[in-house]
Design a protein around this motif. Structure first.
Motif, PDB file in Angstrom:
ATOM      1  N   LYS A 178     -42.863  35.640 -22.547  1.00 27.06           N
ATOM      2  CA  LYS A 178     -43.860  34.371 -22.878  1.00 27.06           C
ATOM      3  C   LYS A 178     -44.804  34.347 -21.707  1.00 27.06           C
ATOM      4  O   LYS A 178     -45.799  34.227 -21.849  1.00 27.06           O
ATOM      5  N   ALA A 179     -44.121  34.130 -20.689  1.00 32.75           N
ATOM      6  CA  ALA A 179     -44.816  33.962 -19.354  1.00 32.75           C
ATOM      7  C   ALA A 179     -45.759  34.880 -19.016  1.00 32.75           C
ATOM      8  O   ALA A 179     -46.925  34.457 -18.629  1.00 32.75           O
ATOM      9  N   ILE A 180     -45.665  36.092 -19.182  1.00 31.68           N
ATOM     10  CA  ILE A 180     -46.373  37.309 -19.185  1.00 31.68           C
ATOM     11  C   ILE A 180     -47.644  37.347 -19.962  1.00 31.68           C
ATOM     12  O   ILE A 180     -48.755  37.449 -19.754  1.00 31.68           O
ATOM     13  N   LEU A 181     -47.439  36.880 -21.216  1.00 31.07           N
ATOM     14  CA  LEU A 181     -48.498  36.768 -22.189  1.00 31.07           C
ATOM     15  C   LEU A 181     -49.291  35.770 -22.086  1.00 31.07           C
ATOM     16  O   LEU A 181     -50.471  35.680 -22.392  1.00 31.07           O
ATOM     17  N   LEU A 182     -48.694  34.554 -21.313  1.00 27.06           N
ATOM     18  CA  LEU A 182     -49.776  33.415 -21.090  1.00 27.06           C
ATOM     19  C   LEU A 182     -50.378  33.593 -19.637  1.00 27.06           C
ATOM     20  O   LEU A 182     -51.057  32.720 -19.419  1.00 27.06           O
ATOM     21  N   SER A 183     -50.173  34.637 -18.901  1.00 26.49           N
ATOM     22  CA  SER A 183     -51.002  34.904 -17.630  1.00 26.49           C
ATOM     23  C   SER A 183     -51.073  36.423 -17.551  1.00 26.49           C
ATOM     24  O   SER A 183     -51.787  37.008 -18.409  1.00 26.49           O
ATOM     25  N   THR A 184     -50.549  37.070 -16.514  1.00 28.74           N
ATOM     26  CA  THR A 184     -50.445  38.435 -16.389  1.00 28.74           C
ATOM     27  C   THR A 184     -49.325  38.835 -15.819  1.00 28.74           C
ATOM     28  O   THR A 184     -48.534  38.366 -15.239  1.00 28.74           O
ATOM     29  N   PRO A 185     -48.708  40.236 -15.941  1.00 24.99           N
ATOM     30  CA  PRO A 185     -47.586  40.603 -15.169  1.00 24.99           C
ATOM     31  C   PRO A 185     -47.542  40.448 -13.838  1.00 24.99           C
ATOM     32  O   PRO A 185     -46.467  40.025 -13.307  1.00 24.99           O
ATOM     33  N   THR A 186     -48.676  40.305 -13.187  1.00 26.90           N
ATOM     34  CA  THR A 186     -48.745  40.104 -11.765  1.00 26.90           C
ATOM     35  C   THR A 186     -48.354  38.766 -11.432  1.00 26.90           C
ATOM     36  O   THR A 186     -47.709  38.648 -10.550  1.00 26.90           O
ATOM     37  N   VAL A 235     -40.536  47.210  -7.209  1.00 32.73           N
ATOM     38  CA  VAL A 235     -41.303  48.332  -8.224  1.00 32.73           C
ATOM     39  C   VAL A 235     -40.521  48.353  -9.428  1.00 32.73           C
ATOM     40  O   VAL A 235     -41.339  48.258 -10.487  1.00 32.73           O
ATOM     41  N   SER A 236     -39.056  47.989  -9.549  1.00 32.95           N
ATOM     42  CA  SER A 236     -38.443  47.869 -10.868  1.00 32.95           C
ATOM     43  C   SER A 236     -39.010  46.938 -11.743  1.00 32.95           C
ATOM     44  O   SER A 236     -39.141  46.740 -13.060  1.00 32.95           O
ATOM     45  N   GLN A 237     -38.969  45.428 -10.846  1.00 32.55           N
ATOM     46  CA  GLN A 237     -39.546  44.202 -11.829  1.00 32.55           C
ATOM     47  C   GLN A 237     -40.970  44.431 -12.159  1.00 32.55           C
ATOM     48  O   GLN A 237     -41.242  43.892 -13.532  1.00 32.55           O
ATOM     49  N   MET A 238     -41.799  44.959 -11.424  1.00 33.76           N
ATOM     50  CA  MET A 238     -43.136  44.933 -11.928  1.00 33.76           C
ATOM     51  C   MET A 238     -43.490  45.897 -12.821  1.00 33.76           C
ATOM     52  O   MET A 238     -44.210  45.723 -13.934  1.00 33.76           O
ATOM     53  N   ALA A 239     -42.808  47.024 -12.738  1.00 33.93           N
ATOM     54  CA  ALA A 239     -42.582  48.162 -13.832  1.00 33.93           C
ATOM     55  C   ALA A 239     -41.894  47.375 -15.457  1.00 33.93           C
ATOM     56  O   ALA A 239     -42.682  47.436 -16.455  1.00 33.93           O
ATOM     57  N   SER A 240     -40.997  46.617 -15.273  1.00 34.07           N
ATOM     58  CA  SER A 240     -40.281  45.945 -16.451  1.00 34.07           C
ATOM     59  C   SER A 240     -41.533  44.892 -16.958  1.00 34.07           C
ATOM     60  O   SER A 240     -41.754  44.903 -18.065  1.00 34.07           O
ATOM     61  N   ASN A 241     -42.073  44.184 -16.036  1.00 38.45           N
ATOM     62  CA  ASN A 241     -43.157  43.317 -16.499  1.00 38.45           C
ATOM     63  C   ASN A 241     -44.453  44.019 -17.304  1.00 38.45           C
ATOM     64  O   ASN A 241     -44.867  43.489 -18.285  1.00 38.45           O
ATOM     65  N   VAL A 242     -44.938  45.096 -16.714  1.00 37.17           N
ATOM     66  CA  VAL A 242     -45.859  45.918 -17.431  1.00 37.17           C
ATOM     67  C   VAL A 242     -45.395  46.417 -18.789  1.00 37.17           C
ATOM     68  O   VAL A 242     -46.110  46.158 -19.670  1.00 37.17           O
ATOM     69  N   ALA A 243     -44.231  46.869 -18.767  1.00 34.22           N
ATOM     70  CA  ALA A 243     -43.581  47.154 -19.996  1.00 34.22           C
ATOM     71  C   ALA A 243     -43.500  45.917 -21.040  1.00 34.22           C
ATOM     72  O   ALA A 243     -43.940  46.114 -22.148  1.00 34.22           O
ATOM     73  N   LEU A 244     -43.262  45.027 -20.614  1.00 33.59           N
ATOM     74  CA  LEU A 244     -42.867  43.702 -21.472  1.00 33.59           C
ATOM     75  C   LEU A 244     -44.247  43.211 -22.160  1.00 33.59           C
ATOM     76  O   LEU A 244     -44.359  42.593 -23.069  1.00 33.59           O
ATOM     77  N   ALA A 245     -45.308  43.511 -21.307  1.00 27.97           N
ATOM     78  CA  ALA A 245     -46.662  42.936 -21.565  1.00 27.97           C
ATOM     79  C   ALA A 245     -47.128  43.867 -22.791  1.00 27.97           C
ATOM     80  O   ALA A 245     -47.990  43.305 -23.584  1.00 27.97           O
ATOM     81  N   ASN A 246     -46.811  44.881 -22.842  1.00 24.11           N
ATOM     82  CA  ASN A 246     -47.226  45.789 -23.854  1.00 24.11           C
ATOM     83  C   ASN A 246     -46.390  46.162 -25.199  1.00 24.11           C
ATOM     84  O   ASN A 246     -46.713  47.228 -25.749  1.00 24.11           O
TER      85      ASN A 246
END
Length: 297
Positions: A178-186, A235-246
């Motif tokens: 939810k936080a990613i969808l309201l902002s960005t993965p970064t 790297v692992s968490q950033m990759a997780s965020n990108v995956a969750l965003a899409n």
């Protein structure tokens, strides 16, 4: 454009599958070298937070909706608790056992759906539960002792802590999405680090006030291992965020379970853990069950 998103998401999922078990290796090595699990997690959050400020000066600090702050604070708290319990479990348990147990995250998600959303699992979901239980039987039981299966294996301290960790992380995933969808993965990554660091500092002030100097000296003595951990977690968490965003959270969590197989191999390679073939078979069965629950259940 669609192909670009799909390729980026696929790369993120693959990266997370490979790198996350590697971060567990570094965490286990540091725990065996007298690093406190809480300090390990706190220093990881702190380093990644500073790295974000240096590398991404364009990060937004204002203009984010209140729903974002509510979601990221809860996600940060749950992620911190999950990570600390995970490192505690790795300290006393085998990576080749604790990695596959993460497949129970799908069962947790299914149970949450039953009680909170009235989502009743279908036949594929029930089949997935049975596969996960069967796979855990193969992973957890020591066949050399020739003892019958007992649910007492789930009373083992390392297993109980790993189960607690996956419960926290399973719920954390929904809030982080939810936080990613309201902002960005970064942006979500940065504040995930900020609040995780803040929560661990509070915990440290209450429990490790007399040990933080010793732990800081250990950090400098083990700087290369800590550095490897910081890089792997980032790297692992950033990759997780990108995956969750899409992609849907459930699908992402199911694919992430594939890392159980790599955890078994890393346990053998780095810590000479035994029963590699048996654990690979069990992990494979549990991964199959997790995918059935999440994708078809």
């Amino acid at each position: 454009m669609l192909l670009t998103i799909l390729s980026l998401t696929s790369f993120a999922v693959l990266t997370r599958i490979i790198v996350n078990p590697l971060s567990n290796v570094f965490q286990k090595q540091l725990a065996h070298r007298s690093a406190d699990p809480l300090f390990i997690i706190s220093s990881t959050y702190g380093f990644l937070m500073l790295a974000c400020l240096i590398v991404w000066p364009q990060l937004r600090f204002v203009g984010l909706p209140s729903a974002f702050w509510q979601s990221i604070i809860v996600a940060g708290l749950l992620a911190m608790l999950g990570n600390v319990f995970l490192v505690k479990a790795l300290h006393i348990g085998d990576l080749s056992v604790l990695g596959p147990i993460n497949a129970y995250k799908s069962v947790v998600g299914l149970l949450i759906g039953i009680f909170l959303l009235n989502e009743i699992p279908g036949l594929w979901g029930l089949a997935g539960i049975l596969l996960i239980v069967a796979g855990s039987y193969i992973v957890l039981i020591d066949w050399k002792q020739r003892t019958a299966f007992s649910w007492e294996v789930f009373q083992r301290p390392e297993v109980k802590m790993r189960l607690l960790a996956l419960v926290f992380s399973a719920i954390d995933g929904a809030f982080l999405k939810k936080a990613i969808l309201l902002s960005t993965p970064t942006i979500a990554f940065f504040y995930w680090c900020v609040f995780g660091f803040a929560f661990t500092l509070i915990w440290i002030s209450l429990t490790l006030r007399r040990q933080w100097r010793q732990q800081t000296k250990l950090l400098f003595r083990q700087k290369f291992t800590f550095g490897g951990l910081f890089l792997a977690v980032g790297v692992s968490q950033m990759a997780s965020n990108v995956a969750l965003a899409n992609m849907p959270v459930g699908y992402a969590l199911a694919l992430f379970q594939t890392s159980a197989l790599i955890s078994v191999l890393f346990g053998y390679q780095f810590f000479s853990e035994q029963g590699i073939v048996r654990k690979l078979i069990g992990a494979g069965i549990m991964v199959t069950g997790a995918i059935l629950i999440t994708v078809l259940g």
